[in-house]
Enzyme design. Sequence first.
Site, short mmCIF file in Angstrom:
data_model
loop_
_atom_site.label_atom_id
_atom_site.label_comp_id
_atom_site.label_asym_id
_atom_site.label_seq_id
_atom_site.Cartn_x
_atom_site.Cartn_y
_atom_site.Cartn_z
N GLY A 66 0.84 -1.20 0.00
CA GLY A 66 0.00 0.00 0.00
C GLY A 66 0.87 1.24 0.00
O GLY A 66 2.04 1.20 -0.39
N THR A 113 0.48 4.72 4.90
CA THR A 113 -0.14 3.66 5.70
C THR A 113 0.92 2.66 6.19
O THR A 113 0.81 2.14 7.30
CB THR A 113 -1.22 2.92 4.88
OG1 THR A 113 -2.07 3.88 4.26
CG2 THR A 113 -2.06 2.02 5.75
N GLY A 114 1.92 2.42 5.35
CA GLY A 114 2.99 1.49 5.74
C GLY A 114 3.64 1.89 7.06
O GLY A 114 3.96 1.05 7.90
N GLU A 135 5.63 -3.23 1.20
CA GLU A 135 5.80 -2.90 -0.24
C GLU A 135 5.02 -1.61 -0.46
O GLU A 135 3.79 -1.63 -0.49
CB GLU A 135 5.23 -4.03 -1.11
CG GLU A 135 5.93 -5.37 -0.95
CD GLU A 135 7.24 -5.45 -1.72
OE1 GLU A 135 7.63 -4.45 -2.36
OE2 GLU A 135 7.88 -6.51 -1.68
N CYS A 158 2.57 0.82 -8.52
CA CYS A 158 3.66 1.31 -7.66
C CYS A 158 4.91 1.56 -8.48
O CYS A 158 5.59 2.57 -8.29
CB CYS A 158 3.92 0.32 -6.54
SG CYS A 158 4.15 -1.37 -7.11
P1 NAD Z 1 -3.42 2.27 1.20
O1 NAD Z 1 -2.15 2.37 1.98
O2 NAD Z 1 -4.42 3.32 1.36
O3 NAD Z 1 -4.19 0.91 1.53
C1 NAD Z 1 -3.58 -0.36 1.37
C2 NAD Z 1 -4.28 -1.37 2.26
O4 NAD Z 1 -4.05 -1.02 3.64
C3 NAD Z 1 -5.79 -1.46 2.10
O5 NAD Z 1 -6.19 -2.80 2.22
C4 NAD Z 1 -6.30 -0.64 3.29
O6 NAD Z 1 -7.60 -1.00 3.70
C5 NAD Z 1 -5.27 -1.00 4.35
N1 NAD Z 1 -5.12 -0.04 5.44
C6 NAD Z 1 -5.44 1.28 5.45
N2 NAD Z 1 -5.12 1.83 6.64
C7 NAD Z 1 -4.58 0.84 7.40
C8 NAD Z 1 -4.04 0.79 8.72
N3 NAD Z 1 -3.97 1.86 9.49
N4 NAD Z 1 -3.58 -0.40 9.15
C9 NAD Z 1 -3.60 -1.50 8.38
N5 NAD Z 1 -4.10 -1.51 7.12
C10 NAD Z 1 -4.59 -0.36 6.64
O7 NAD Z 1 -2.95 2.10 -0.32
P2 NAD Z 1 -3.86 2.05 -1.62
O8 NAD Z 1 -4.38 3.44 -1.86
O9 NAD Z 1 -4.81 0.90 -1.52
O10 NAD Z 1 -2.78 1.68 -2.74
C11 NAD Z 1 -2.01 2.64 -3.40
C12 NAD Z 1 -0.60 2.72 -2.85
O11 NAD Z 1 -0.04 1.41 -2.79
C13 NAD Z 1 0.34 3.53 -3.73
O12 NAD Z 1 1.15 4.36 -2.93
C14 NAD Z 1 1.21 2.46 -4.41
O13 NAD Z 1 2.46 2.93 -4.86
C15 NAD Z 1 1.28 1.42 -3.35
N6 NAD Z 1 1.57 0.10 -3.93
C16 NAD Z 1 2.78 -0.46 -3.70
C17 NAD Z 1 3.11 -1.68 -4.27
C18 NAD Z 1 4.47 -2.30 -4.05
O14 NAD Z 1 4.60 -3.49 -4.33
N7 NAD Z 1 5.46 -1.58 -3.56
C19 NAD Z 1 2.18 -2.33 -5.07
C20 NAD Z 1 0.95 -1.75 -5.26
C21 NAD Z 1 0.65 -0.52 -4.68
#
Ligand code: NAD
Length: 484
Positions: free
Chosen positions: A226, A230-231, A248, A282
Amino acid sequence: MAFTVFSNFQNTINGKQSPTAEQRHGINPATGEPNPDVPVSTQEDVNNAVAAAQQAFTTWSDVHFEERKKAVLAFGEEVEKYAADFAKLLVQEQGKPLNFATLEVTMSIGGLRQTAELAGQIQDEVFEDTEDRKLVIRYTPIGAAVGIVPWNFPVSLCLQKLVPAVLTGNTVIIKPSPFTPYCGLKLVELAQGFFPPGVVQALSGDDSLGPWLTAHPGIEKISFTGSSFTGKKVMESAAKTLKRVTLELGGKDAAIICPNVDVEATAAKIAGMGFFNSGQICVAIKRVYVHESIYEKFLAAAVAFTKTIQVGPGTTEGVYMGPIQNAMQYEKVKGFFGDLTKEQISLSNGDSIPFDDKPGYFIKPTIIDRPAEDSRIATEEPFGPILPFMTWTDEADVIARANKTRMGLGASVWSDDLDQASRIGAKLQAGTVWINTHMEPDSRVPFGGHKESGIGTEGGIAGLKGWLNVQTLNIKKSSKGGLI
Ligand code: NAD
């Protein structure tokens, strides 16, 4: 358990389809219409799933690798039988064109098979074996894990967590994104035919669910994909019980174009890769540095290619770019246009406002000609179809500019002089560096981010080892003899 049709979506807890009192739904991003109901998990659902995962771990972690591999491969075959249904559902929930949805499903199955083969290479390593003692390095499963999945690749990123988790002897709870919960729930439902209850589970819910899972003391490992924002929250939550984390995260990938490339071919590839999945990748190309000597020609070729890109619902044949996946992201991407001039915006799409208020979150692909180096579009991740082009003349300078970011996911160098390309590539701070390509996934090699793009890797042996604890076994071969 018989597999239900693709219209009923429930949690899977301890091998059973588990309804919840409350339900919610996602939105079809091409039409703005509601998709079917999905569960809203409660804290009690989380507790039940974690207890089942812990219980299942006691036996699954002891199952011989060949048996686990057999189960994974059989599961892959079953997913393949339903590939067309998954692809259709993926278009409905995520928005991508059907041919790319099909590609996501088939590539995921390919990745599943490659990972199953690769995992067999992880064996105990005998470091020393003398008359006196034996030193062995072992890799042991970690425990009950959580796989948190974003909305851009709901099938491939779900399987990229589920498959390595169970191959290495862990149990896993999949948490799909609330925006795209459908394929993840169905994949896990389908998995029940191949794994004992509690080994593979799925919980879907609202924004409370992720934090409940990452905070739960019964969870030993989190694999999160994500945003970097959030990470960091996930890592903070995991720190309280020192859970293992693989993160990731986001990217701001640079592509450096050297003067000796085939301009037409390279420009088309750069634009095609920048706008693939509507820029919601990503490791999409998110900054393009073109050598000044070929800049005008390169820009013109990229613009010409971009004008041929068809935008529309994923169900329409010939469409290359579907909608932005959700309303929140749509507004975020639109925000990037606020800083730009009409001329900058209309260059590649003929429109100074490349979106409208029709249902469906569509944005036309937009190349931005030489934005300021410190502008939002040059420095932040839009996660949408806007691609800034900038110039360079000095090799050391362009390397420094490419590295001047807290992101470090991917990067690429484009040159027919492979010495030059390798020299530049070696200095780029990114988890993957490509030469004359970008974004090419390969589950046999590690994938991960440097800096704020992540911690740990998925893919390859290194990725599989992220699902294992390291144990040193030190065997003194006899109890005889004194202390020294
Ligand atoms: P996000 O961080 O908003 O959400 C990702 C996941 O985390 C979702 O399932 C969400 O419900 C969950 N989440 C949200 N808040 C949380 C918390 N506090 N604790 C635990 N889980 C929580 O990301 P997104 O908008 O769904 O995806 C887009 C982002 O993901 C972009 O920044 C993109 O670059 C990144 N991404 C990275 C990779 C990689 O492999 N590096 C791959 C795909 C996407």
